[in-house]
Design a protein around this motif. Structure first.
Motif, short mmCIF file in Angstrom:
data_model
loop_
_atom_site.label_atom_id
_atom_site.label_comp_id
_atom_site.label_asym_id
_atom_site.label_seq_id
_atom_site.Cartn_x
_atom_site.Cartn_y
_atom_site.Cartn_z
N SER A 147 -7.36 46.29 48.51
CA SER A 147 -6.11 46.18 47.19
C SER A 147 -5.02 45.82 46.63
CB SER A 147 -6.70 47.83 47.04
OG SER A 147 -6.80 48.68 45.81
N ILE A 148 -5.09 45.18 45.36
CA ILE A 148 -4.16 44.27 44.94
C ILE A 148 -4.48 45.15 43.16
CG2 ILE A 148 -3.41 42.24 44.22
CD1 ILE A 148 -4.63 40.94 46.73
N PRO A 149 -3.36 45.42 42.98
CA PRO A 149 -2.94 46.04 41.54
C PRO A 149 -3.03 44.90 40.76
CG PRO A 149 -2.39 47.67 43.15
CD PRO A 149 -2.61 46.72 44.23
N ALA A 150 -1.73 44.22 41.16
CA ALA A 150 -1.00 43.51 40.67
C ALA A 150 -1.20 42.13 41.31
CB ALA A 150 0.55 44.48 39.77
N MET A 151 -0.76 41.04 40.74
CA MET A 151 -0.24 40.16 40.86
C MET A 151 0.26 39.30 39.64
SD MET A 151 -3.66 38.55 43.05
CE MET A 151 -2.45 36.86 44.32
N GLY A 152 1.31 38.31 40.11
CA GLY A 152 1.94 37.56 39.78
C GLY A 152 3.14 36.74 39.27
N TRP A 153 3.81 35.76 39.42
CA TRP A 153 4.18 34.99 39.65
C TRP A 153 5.72 34.86 38.57
CZ3 TRP A 153 2.63 30.64 42.34
CH2 TRP A 153 0.95 30.43 42.02
N CYS A 190 4.80 33.22 43.88
CA CYS A 190 3.77 34.09 43.26
C CYS A 190 3.83 35.44 44.33
CB CYS A 190 2.24 33.18 44.34
SG CYS A 190 1.08 34.83 44.25
N TYR A 191 3.63 36.48 43.89
CA TYR A 191 3.83 38.20 44.02
C TYR A 191 2.73 38.79 43.59
CZ TYR A 191 5.69 42.35 44.06
OH TYR A 191 6.16 43.88 44.35
N ALA A 192 2.58 39.33 45.22
CA ALA A 192 0.87 40.58 44.67
C ALA A 192 1.66 41.97 45.38
CB ALA A 192 -0.11 40.08 45.83
N GLU A 193 1.33 43.10 44.73
CA GLU A 193 1.09 44.08 44.84
C GLU A 193 0.32 44.32 45.95
OE1 GLU A 193 2.85 47.22 42.54
OE2 GLU A 193 1.06 47.89 42.22
N ILE A 194 0.10 44.98 46.84
CA ILE A 194 -0.82 45.53 48.05
C ILE A 194 -0.98 46.61 47.89
CG2 ILE A 194 -2.35 44.83 49.85
CD1 ILE A 194 -1.36 42.42 49.53
N TYR A 200 3.79 41.35 48.42
CA TYR A 200 4.00 40.42 49.04
C TYR A 200 5.16 39.42 48.74
CZ TYR A 200 2.33 43.31 53.02
OH TYR A 200 2.25 44.37 53.66
N TRP A 201 5.14 38.32 48.93
CA TRP A 201 5.47 36.99 48.55
C TRP A 201 4.88 35.60 48.91
CZ3 TRP A 201 8.62 37.01 43.90
CH2 TRP A 201 9.38 38.61 44.10
N GLY A 202 5.00 34.32 48.08
CA GLY A 202 4.36 33.64 48.91
C GLY A 202 5.92 32.65 48.72
N GLN A 203 5.32 31.33 49.43
CA GLN A 203 6.46 30.57 49.55
C GLN A 203 7.54 30.03 48.99
OE1 GLN A 203 3.43 29.84 49.95
NE2 GLN A 203 2.99 27.35 49.86
N GLY A 204 6.77 30.23 48.12
CA GLY A 204 7.29 29.25 47.20
C GLY A 204 7.10 27.91 46.42
#
Length: 119
Positions: free
Chosen positions: A30-36, A95-99, A108-112
């Motif tokens: 369940s991902i309320p928000a995703m972003g960069w 990348c960023y995701a709020e889970i 959570y963060w991606g590796q870039g």
């Protein structure tokens, strides 16, 4: 275990376009928000754009009219279409995701992925 996997960075001339992708994997999410976000050498990490599960978006002033964020909720994937790139867009893009897990939200963060814009 949640993972964010980014792709799409690279080298582009000023005025060109790039598209970044970020897929979240794991158990039912369940991902309320995703972003960069992005971070240039010697600078702090800054928000570029965010999109919520309902589709609402926010952009940093410096990308308004040039970048577009979108998401595929079924695929847990967020995209960043970057047009009219400028040398000052050069940065590592994260990348960023709020889970949600139960009633608690975790970030959570991606590796870039490196984006380099030449003049």
């Amino acid at each position: 275990q949640v993972q964010l996997v980014e792709s799409g960075g690279g080298l582009m001339q000023a005025g060109g376009s790039l598209r970044l992708s970020c897929a979240a994997s794991g158990s039912t999410l369940s991902i309320p928000a995703m972003g960069w976000y992005r971070q240039a050498p010697g600078k702090q990490r800054e928000l570029v754009a965010v999109i919520r599960s309902g589709g609402s978006t926010n952009y940093a002033d410096f990308v308004k009219g040039r970048f577009t964020i979108s998401r595929d909720n079924a695929m847990n994937t967020v995209y960043l279409q970057m047009n009219s790139l400028k040398p000052e867009d050069t940065a590592v893009y994260y990348c960023y995701a709020e889970i949600l897990k139960g009633f608690t939200a975790y970030g959570y963060w991606g590796q870039g992925t490196q984006v380099t814009v030449s003049s």
